[in-house]
Motif scaffolding. Structure first.
Motif, short mmCIF file in Angstrom:
data_model
loop_
_atom_site.label_atom_id
_atom_site.label_comp_id
_atom_site.label_asym_id
_atom_site.label_seq_id
_atom_site.Cartn_x
_atom_site.Cartn_y
_atom_site.Cartn_z
N GLY A 237 0.81 -1.20 0.00
CA GLY A 237 0.00 0.00 0.00
C GLY A 237 0.85 1.25 0.00
N ALA A 238 0.20 2.38 0.00
CA ALA A 238 0.89 3.66 0.02
C ALA A 238 1.71 3.79 1.31
CB ALA A 238 -0.11 4.80 -0.09
N ALA A 239 2.90 4.37 1.19
CA ALA A 239 3.83 4.42 2.32
C ALA A 239 3.23 5.04 3.59
CB ALA A 239 5.10 5.15 1.91
N PRO A 240 2.45 6.14 3.51
CA PRO A 240 1.89 6.69 4.75
C PRO A 240 0.97 5.72 5.48
CG PRO A 240 1.81 8.33 3.00
CD PRO A 240 2.18 7.03 2.35
N LEU A 241 0.18 4.94 4.73
CA LEU A 241 -0.69 3.96 5.38
C LEU A 241 0.13 2.82 5.97
CD1 LEU A 241 -3.42 2.77 6.12
CD2 LEU A 241 -3.58 1.83 3.80
N ILE A 242 1.11 2.34 5.24
CA ILE A 242 1.96 1.27 5.75
C ILE A 242 2.69 1.73 7.01
CG2 ILE A 242 3.95 -0.19 5.26
CD1 ILE A 242 1.34 -1.03 3.82
N GLU A 243 3.17 2.95 7.00
CA GLU A 243 3.84 3.51 8.18
C GLU A 243 2.91 3.54 9.39
OE1 GLU A 243 6.77 5.26 10.59
OE2 GLU A 243 6.95 4.31 8.61
N ALA A 244 1.63 3.78 9.14
CA ALA A 244 0.67 3.85 10.25
C ALA A 244 0.51 2.52 10.96
CB ALA A 244 -0.68 4.35 9.73
N PHE A 245 0.76 1.40 10.28
CA PHE A 245 0.67 0.10 10.94
C PHE A 245 1.60 0.02 12.15
CE2 PHE A 245 -1.56 -1.10 7.17
CZ PHE A 245 -2.22 -2.29 7.43
#
Length: 368
Positions: A237-245
């Motif tokens: 997925g998009a990096a900001p969403l992945i970072e949110a994990f």
């Protein structure tokens, strides 16, 4: 008051398991199944290289797994042609679904899925207080246009689509899935479940575009790589969403043995091709068995075949029960009209021979 004080949400939920496992059924029955054809596992097993890697890693099981899943993410990213920061590894798709819902869904938030689609996703939505809105299948396929319309109507945080689909085994081509991505309403995320993508025809999956914030795609090592018991899945997925994990995930949820097995399994393309060939042959054999008994197999792009029993849900339920009584473990969809079918996982020659042996008597008893 004594004892734990559950939240009002937790108190309101039933204690449930989305799938009753074969082991639970075997304990209740007092004997094992002869053919384990209900969980969409790979009866062909993991790559021998993966087994060897897991055996070696077991000696270091005293260590926590790498909390960053660095090596596996790096290999996945290189092979898929995406940046490592757009990949999240977790405890199977089920674990990743739970994290995603926790990130996005607050009590009362709308979520859209198909009536009869993967129930574990629904389980997570309920667990975080989301409100599920469902649309029916269309001709044994999930209906992308209806899903998008319902998401727009409800302001859904997430809209779920599996492609290829479980429980029917059907699929949409890449163009139709991309059109769905392009139509995702503002503020909605498409959760694209691609657990069975390795078994699907060329042209089923749209090109990966991890810069697109409208979609997250989830894949697994449970099916084609035969590591269902190791619990390894990954999201793209998009990096900001992945970072949110990283805000909410279990950072030590992956064990070293699973990480080593997945890394070795990913590298063994010959074993993957072997399993894909065996699954293609197994689908043909299940279809032959179905037709020989007057039943209709649905086209499948997965490692299972859904079989139309030619009646309603009550008939299919009796067929399932009669197969169970004859030591054959299968499952069936849970809602009409999908529940006119039973779902049979691809197995090896021995398991499918048991199915061929027992199905005629099970059908006769179910009809009789």
């Amino acid at each position: 008051m004594t004892g734990p004080r559950l939240t009002p949400l937790a108190q309101s939920l039933p204690a449930s398991v989305p799938f009753v496992g074969p082991e639970t059924q075997e304990r209740a029955r007092g004997r094992p199944f002869r053919a384990r054809l209900g969980a969409n596992e790979s009866l062909f097993g993991p790559s021998p290289k993966a087994i060897a890697a897991m055996q070696q890693a077991a000696a270091e099981a005293w260590k926590y797994g790498d909390a960053q899943n660095h090596d596996l993410r790096a290999v996945l990213a290189a092979d898929l042609g995406v940046p490592p920061e757009t990949i999240m590894v977790g405890e199977g798709i089920d674990g990743l679904l739970g994290y995603l819902v926790r990130l996005l869904v607050a009590p009362g938030d709308a979520v859209v899925t198909s009536e009869g689609a993967y129930p574990t996703f629904n389980y997570h939505v309920a667990g975080f207080g989301g409100v599920l809105h469902k649309v029916p299948f269309a001709g044994d396929h999930e209906d992308p246009e209806a899903l998008i319309a319902k998401a727009a109507e409800t302001g859904a945080k997430i809209v779920y689509l599996s492609n290829p689909d479980n429980p029917m085994g059907t699929w949409h081509d890449a163009g139709r899935v991309q059109a769905m991505i392009d139509a995702v309403p503002p503020g909605t995320l498409l959760m694209l479940d691609e657990a069975y993508i390795e078994f699907a025809p060329e042209g089923t999956a749209p090109p990966l575009d991890p810069a697109d914030p409208r979609v997250i795609r989830m894949r697994t090592f449970s099916k084609a790589q035969g590591l269902a018991g190791a619990r390894v899945g990954y999201a793209i997925g998009a990096a900001p969403l992945i970072e949110a994990f990283h805000k909410i995930r279990n950072h030590f949820g992956m064990c070293r043995v699973s990480q080593a097995g997945a890394l070795a399994a990913w590298g063994d393309k010959e074993w993957l091709a072997h399993v894909q060939g065996e699954v293609a042959r197994g689908r043909q054999e299940i279809a032959r068995i179905a037709r020989a008994n007057g039943l209709t197999p649905l086209p499948s792009a997965t490692n299972f075949v859904t079989i139309d029993c030619g009646g309603d849900g009550a008939l299919a339920r009796r067929v399932l029960e009669e197969l169970t009584a004859r030591d054959v473990f299968v499952r069936m969809p849970g809602v009409a009209p999908l529940d006119r079918c039973v779902r049979v996982s691809v197995g090896d020659a021995q398991a499918l021979a048991v199915l061929a042996e027992e199905l005629p008597a099970a059908l006769a008893a179910a009809r009789g």
